[in-house]
Enzyme design. Structure first.
Site, mmCIF file in Angstrom:
data_model
loop_
_atom_site.group_PDB
_atom_site.id
_atom_site.type_symbol
_atom_site.label_atom_id
_atom_site.label_comp_id
_atom_site.label_asym_id
_atom_site.label_seq_id
_atom_site.Cartn_x
_atom_site.Cartn_y
_atom_site.Cartn_z
ATOM 1 N N PHE A 175 -2.491 3.218 5.872
ATOM 2 C CA PHE A 175 -3.740 3.215 5.111
ATOM 3 C C PHE A 175 -3.575 2.335 3.885
ATOM 4 O O PHE A 175 -2.646 2.532 3.099
ATOM 5 C CB PHE A 175 -4.154 4.624 4.682
ATOM 6 N N ASP A 208 3.328 -0.934 -0.205
ATOM 7 C CA ASP A 208 2.196 -0.177 -0.734
ATOM 8 C C ASP A 208 2.729 1.166 -1.213
ATOM 9 O O ASP A 208 2.961 2.075 -0.416
ATOM 10 C CB ASP A 208 1.127 -0.016 0.358
ATOM 11 N N LYS A 254 -2.784 5.365 -7.646
ATOM 12 C CA LYS A 254 -2.996 6.816 -7.801
ATOM 13 C C LYS A 254 -2.372 7.477 -9.035
ATOM 14 O O LYS A 254 -3.080 7.842 -9.962
ATOM 15 C CB LYS A 254 -2.565 7.536 -6.524
HETATM 16 C C1 LIG Z 1 -5.125 5.889 -1.678
HETATM 17 C C2 LIG Z 1 -4.403 4.771 -1.074
HETATM 18 C C3 LIG Z 1 -4.932 3.467 -1.088
HETATM 19 C C4 LIG Z 1 -6.310 3.145 -1.619
HETATM 20 O O1 LIG Z 1 -6.473 3.412 -2.964
HETATM 21 P P1 LIG Z 1 -7.966 3.456 -3.579
HETATM 22 O O2 LIG Z 1 -7.739 3.668 -5.044
HETATM 23 O O3 LIG Z 1 -8.684 4.601 -2.922
HETATM 24 O O4 LIG Z 1 -8.622 2.164 -3.281
HETATM 25 C C5 LIG Z 1 -4.160 2.449 -0.547
HETATM 26 N N1 LIG Z 1 -2.949 2.697 -0.023
HETATM 27 C C6 LIG Z 1 -2.409 3.931 0.005
HETATM 28 C C7 LIG Z 1 -1.045 4.145 0.595
HETATM 29 C C8 LIG Z 1 -3.122 5.015 -0.502
HETATM 30 O O5 LIG Z 1 -2.608 6.247 -0.430
#
Ligand SMILES: *Cc1c(COP(=O)(O)O)cnc(C)c1O
Length: 393
Positions: A128, A215, A244
């Site tokens: 994701f 990421d 986050k």
């Molecule tokens: C939450 C998340 C995102 C996206 O972040 P947003 O602030 O919602 O755009 C991307 N990568 C990972 C691994 C995430 O957990």
């Protein structure tokens, strides 16, 4: 009434009004134990005094000036992040998806510089990376992509934790410039790759001249018991994205780069009106300062071990429990059946948790937990799962 909100979410029927540490209070004054931290965002818990004070003071001073002028908190935060991450330069955004967009643009620019006209980025199944067009394309989940075609070109997909697949791509695809991967999957159910996955990806990237882009939007900022998950295996990426936990609830994202990757952008190639503004960077500075002062990274490791042990003692071997996976305070309990209903059932017992990938109970509690609160989360969660599995059979 939510009739004027676009229909993008299906919220549970509760509205929180106030928070304090690990606790949230709804509009009726009922108290809930928060084992989710707003999806790994509020690592310092709710209304942390150091963060609240920093934000309030800054709000009374200056909120925004734009990146047409220097922003001193932004410069300080970049230095501070580079120091804990072992990176060289930072671009600030307002969200995780935007941090990944910056990484993807950086990778394409890097490719074009090397004379590759149609640069490709390897991404993995189940990953994701966000909801913008490029990041939903990078995301390895058809449900998130369906209906938004045409997707963005320039991506190749490999199974997660599969080095042979990456090697095959290396042997056959000369247009690859980078690989973007989560060091531990969040939305895909806390999948932890084999220990040599990241080190071997690092080797392949070095050999191929690819950028290793991690990421760490969910895994970063102490969540897994290290500042960043890649530090468990001593791997330094070329690019790392954060969001986050960085602002404890104030929207902020960051794209960090090291070495050659840190020199790719030049003025005019990327930007953001709000990114790195005085308010969000001041919040993130307070977060980092508090994490250091209160040794919250070590706390995440210690509390994570404690909770994992608690789950193993009570759930291991229970019919219906497939696996217990964790890294620090990122915990997943995989069941053998869909269990989305557990979110409401947890709420009924005044506990906030989440279910991801249909049948993985996911806990992302704040790093400021006391031992007793960690134990209470374990006890409540185990009770829920036992009842859920019992009732279903
Ligand atoms: C939450 C998340 C995102 C996206 O972040 P947003 O602030 O919602 O755009 C991307 N990568 C990972 C691994 C995430 O957990």
């Amino acid at each position: 009434m939510a009739e004027h909100l676009m229909n993008t979410y299906s919220p549970l029927p509760v509205c929180f009004e106030r928070g304090e540490g690990v606790y949230l209070y709804d509009t009726a004054g009922e108290c809930y134990l928060d084992a989710l931290s707003g999806i790994a965002v509020c690592g310092l818990g709710h209304a942390h005094p150091a963060v609240s004070k920093a934000i309030c003071t800054q709000a009374g001073r200056l909120l925004h000036t734009s990146n047409l002028y220097r922003i001193s908190h932004q410069e300080t935060l970049a230095t501070s992040l580079c120091q804990v991450a072992g990176m060289d330069r930072v671009f600030f955004s307002n969200s995780g998806a935007e941090a990944n967009e910056a990484a993807l643009k950086l990778a394409r620019l890097y490719g074009h510089r090397k004379g590759i006209d149609a640069p490709q980025v390897i991404v993995t199944e189940g990953s994701f990376h966000g909801r913008t067009m490029a990041t939903l394309t990078a995301t390895g989940n058809r449900k998130i992509q369906a209906g938004f075609e045409p997707l963005v070109p320039g991506f190749l997909r490999a199974p997660y934790d599969d080095l042979d697949a990456i090697q095959t791509i290396a042997d056959n695809s000369p247009g690859v410039v980078a690989i973007l991967v989560e060091p531990i999957t969040g939305e895909a159910g806390i999948r932890i790759p084999s220990e040599d996955y990241l080190p071997k990806l690092r080797e392949i990237c070095d050999r191929q001249g690819w950028l290793l882009m991690l990421d760490e939007i969910q895994t970063g900022m102490g969540r897994t018991g290290r500042w960043f998950a890649c530090q468990h295996v001593d791997v330094r990426p070329d690019v790392m994205t954060l969001a986050k936990g960085l602002g404890n609830g104030v929207p902020i994202g960051a794209c960090l780069a090291h070495g050659e990757a840190a020199e790719v952008f030049s003025p005019g190639k990327h930007g953001s009106t709000f990114g790195g503004n005085p308010l969000s960077t001041c919040a993130a500075l307070a977060v980092i300062e508090t994490m250091k002062k209160d040794q919250l990274v070590a706390a995440a490791e210690r509390l994570g071990k404690r909770m994992r042990q608690g789950f193993e003692e009570r759930l291991q071997g229970l019919a219906g429990v497939v696996a217990i996976r964790s890294a620090g305070l990122m915990l997943g309990i995989e069941l053998d059946r869909p269990c989305v209903a557990l979110m409401q059932q947890a709420l009924d017992r005044k506990l906030l948790l989440n279910v991801t990938a249909e049948r993985v109970v996911r806990l992302l509690p704040p790093l400021i937990l006391a031992n007793e609160q960690a134990d209470e989360i374990v006890a409540l969660t185990c009770g829920l799962i036992e009842d859920f599995l019992g009732n279903e059979q």
